[in-house]
Design an enzyme around this catalytic site. Structure first.
Site, PDB file in Angstrom:
ATOM      1  N   ASP A 314      -7.169-102.400  36.272  1.00  0.00           N
ATOM      2  CA  ASP A 314      -7.150-103.329  37.346  1.00  0.00           C
ATOM      3  C   ASP A 314      -8.581-104.356  36.965  1.00  0.00           C
ATOM      4  O   ASP A 314      -9.377-104.082  36.257  1.00  0.00           O
ATOM      5  CB  ASP A 314      -7.723-102.648  38.713  1.00  0.00           C
ATOM      6  CG  ASP A 314      -8.721-101.750  38.465  1.00  0.00           C
ATOM      7  OD1 ASP A 314      -8.866-100.788  37.580  1.00  0.00           O
ATOM      8  OD2 ASP A 314      -9.840-101.901  39.351  1.00  0.00           O
ATOM      9  N   GLU A 315      -8.652-105.467  37.755  1.00  0.00           N
ATOM     10  CA  GLU A 315      -9.770-106.221  37.680  1.00  0.00           C
ATOM     11  C   GLU A 315     -10.269-106.498  36.243  1.00  0.00           C
ATOM     12  O   GLU A 315     -11.604-106.422  36.237  1.00  0.00           O
ATOM     13  CB  GLU A 315     -10.728-105.714  38.643  1.00  0.00           C
ATOM     14  CG  GLU A 315     -10.265-105.786  40.138  1.00  0.00           C
ATOM     15  CD  GLU A 315     -11.590-105.055  41.015  1.00  0.00           C
ATOM     16  OE1 GLU A 315     -11.538-105.624  42.099  1.00  0.00           O
ATOM     17  OE2 GLU A 315     -12.120-104.126  40.803  1.00  0.00           O
TER      18      GLU A 315
HETATM   19  C1  TNX Z   1     -11.475-102.929  44.261  1.00  0.00           C
HETATM   20  S1  TNX Z   1      -8.896-101.639  43.979  1.00  0.00           S
HETATM   21  C2  TNX Z   1     -11.514-102.199  43.137  1.00  0.00           C
HETATM   22  C3  TNX Z   1     -12.626-101.104  43.164  1.00  0.00           C
HETATM   23  C4  TNX Z   1     -13.618-101.168  43.928  1.00  0.00           C
HETATM   24  C5  TNX Z   1     -12.771-101.607  45.318  1.00  0.00           C
HETATM   25  C6  TNX Z   1     -13.798-101.387  46.489  1.00  0.00           C
HETATM   26  C7  TNX Z   1      -9.158-101.563  42.615  1.00  0.00           C
HETATM   27  C8  TNX Z   1      -8.149-101.231  41.704  1.00  0.00           C
HETATM   28  N1  TNX Z   1     -10.260-101.870  42.343  1.00  0.00           N
HETATM   29  O1  TNX Z   1     -13.235-101.237  41.776  1.00  0.00           O
HETATM   30  O2  TNX Z   1     -14.250-100.089  44.109  1.00  0.00           O
HETATM   31  O3  TNX Z   1     -11.910-102.602  45.328  1.00  0.00           O
HETATM   32  O4  TNX Z   1     -13.099-101.598  47.894  1.00  0.00           O
END
Ligand code: TNX
Length: 503
Positions: A314-315
């Site tokens: 993710d991200e």
């Molecule tokens: C998004 S959801 C993230 C996390 C954070 C979270 C906080 C996701 C796959 N990644 O790294 O902790 O939001 O709500």
């Protein structure tokens, strides 16, 4: 005084999650201290299940029920756990429960079904059974029959032990609470920018250096491989599968801190204790990166009996998309080479997925691309299932980037209606993540997870046709004394009329 006069006897329909079929017959089975728990001979695990039930009610009944094997027909006053004569149609986790004025018989094709059914028996005893202080019996259970099995195979919760670290006893406590509501998966988010939480013998600095702090600059911590094995063994006795996640290629700052050679410029950065996301990336073009991943997944796969390894994905905002795709494809092959199925957050849908891989939906439409390739989904929509979202503006802990998630919001949605074009068969189940940027203690965990987690448990288990918010709300209110008895620091949401918690 009979228990039925002093304490309310829960109706069969007061269960969470609500069973598939319930037939009440309007009488009472009385559990006396002389009762015995009989399990059939010859099926492994049944004595342990009997002992689990005996232990669960010991604190309040003040008597440790004897657990014995038998081949005889049921005798009055006793509890029976058996797999023989069970209906194979109930599946891996289904069970049937027959309560007469004479005895209680729990029957399931598999031990996992007996374990789920034991939770039903616990919930059918008066709420004060959870108080852990001896009280006079006899203990009453309403008579009738239940036939029950889950809607989804995957009913999970995720705990982020990377942003803040949680000790073994906290993780075990969380496992016990998941089990009480028939969840069967614990996803552990074991690494992130702020901390690496599992010892990898071939790369020990990950844990030693990368695990040495946490959000806010605390001292962090990590699980030794023995600790991790202990968590898995404990979860196994609750028929819960542990799914380990090592997040990559982003969310990897703690690894980059631990080994200079993993950085493209060969320089290890300083530890990070903030809460930003999306700034770190493994070095995609270096071969050492893949040696590291191969070693790490090999060790993790060897320690993990469950079929899955979660690789995050993710991200990855600091990784160019073409590099991201090449990277995840290589990691998918590595996971497969160690005999496991890959799971990743929905961003992994951008690569060529094996149909054994799972994508975890959290906030975009990308998950649909995974389904189009034949991969199945775990449903964790942030605006519904993120337990780190505040309940409302007055909640002190948590954040609200995906909105507020009230108890009603957490309950009133359906995994098969979330994404257009994604239907029931595309979904393996539902999971509620708890990210811990603002969560530091088990009390914090409990406050954010409860009571929302009961809603996720019901969404994952019960047929949609039986789910109605107004009815659920009342049922949930009756679980207040039960949660209080279990010592859970739950949020007494004003949306719910909580039943009183007097003992
Ligand atoms: C998004 S959801 C993230 C996390 C954070 C979270 C906080 C996701 C796959 N990644 O790294 O902790 O939001 O709500």
């Amino acid at each position: 005084m009979p228990a039925s006069e002093s304490t309310p006897v829960p109706a069969l329909k007061s269960l969470i999650p609500l069973p598939v079929l319930v037939d009440e017959t309007g009488k009472i089975f009385s559990l006396s201290t002389a009762a015995k728990i009989y399990v059939e001979t010859g099926t492994t695990g049944l004595l342990a299940l009997g002992n689990y039930l005996a232990d669960a009610i010991y604190g309040s009944t003040g008597s440790l029920l004897h657990v014995l094997t038998t081949t005889e027909p049921p005798q009055p006053g006793n509890l029976y756990l058996t797999t023989s004569g069970s209906d194979p149609g109930l599946g891996e986790e289904g069970y049937s429960l027959t309560i007469t004025t004479d005895h209680v018989t729990l029957c399931a094709p598999q031990p996992a079904g007996l374990f789920r059914g034991i939770q039903t028996i616990r919930q059918l005893l008066p709420a004060s059974i959870e108080n852990q202080a001896p009280q006079p019996g006899p203990w009453a259970i309403a008579t009738g029959t239940i036939r029950d099995y889950p809607r989804f195979a995957w009913r999970g919760a995720m705990l982020d032990v990377a942003r803040h670290f949680f000790k073994l006893q906290d993780v075990k406590r969380f496992i016990d609470l998941l089990a009480y509501y028939k969840l069967n998966c614990l996803h552990l988010h074991l690494s992130d920018d702020q901390g690496w939480r599992i010892m990898i013998q071939s790369w020990p600095n990950l844990a030693k250096k990368g695990g040495s702090t946490a959000v806010g600059g605390g001292s962090g911590g990590y699980y030794t491989q023995e600790d991790y094995a202990d968590i898995i063994a404990y979860a196994k006795t609750r028929y819960i599968t542990v799914v380990p996640e090592i997040d990559m290629p982003g969310h990897t700052h703690s690894a980059l801190v631990s080994y200079a050679e993993l950085n493209c410029d060969g320089v290890a950065p300083a530890l990070y204790t903030g809460i930003d996301v999306g700034f770190s990336s493994l070095c995609i073009e270096k071969e050492v990166t893949y040696r590291f991943i191969d070693d790490m997944i090999r060790e993790l796969a060897a320690l993990t009996p469950g079929p899955y390894i979660h690789i995050g994905g993710d991200e990855a905002l600091a990784t160019p998309i073409t590099e991201y795709k090449a990277f995840v494809e290589r990691v998918q092959a590595i996971v497969q080479s160690h005999g496991k199925q890959m799971i990743g957050w929905e961003e992994i849908a951008q690569i060529d997925l094996l149909d054994t891989s799972l994508a975890q939906h959290w906030s975009s439409d990308l998950a649909r691309q995974a389904v189009a390739q034949g991969a199945r989904l775990i449903m964790s929509p942030a605006s519904r299932s993120y337990m780190d979202m505040k309940y409302d503006p007055s909640t002190v802990l948590g954040s609200c980037w995906a909105g507020y998630v009230s108890v009603q919001d957490a309950y009133l949605w359906d995994p098969a209606l979330e994404l257009q074009g994604v239907v029931e068969d595309d979904i393996i189940g539902v999971e509620a993540p708890l990210w811990t940027e603002t969560i530091q203690t088990i009390q914090d965990i409990e406050f954010m997870a409860f009571p929302r987690l009961l809603g996720y448990a019901e969404i994952g288990w019960s047929p949609i046709a039986g789910r109605h918010w107004l009815e659920y709300k009342t049922r949930l209110g009756a679980h207040g004394p039960r949660l209080a008895g279990l010592g859970v620091n739950f949020y007494r949401s004003p949306e719910i009329e909580w039943e009183t918690e007097e003992k």
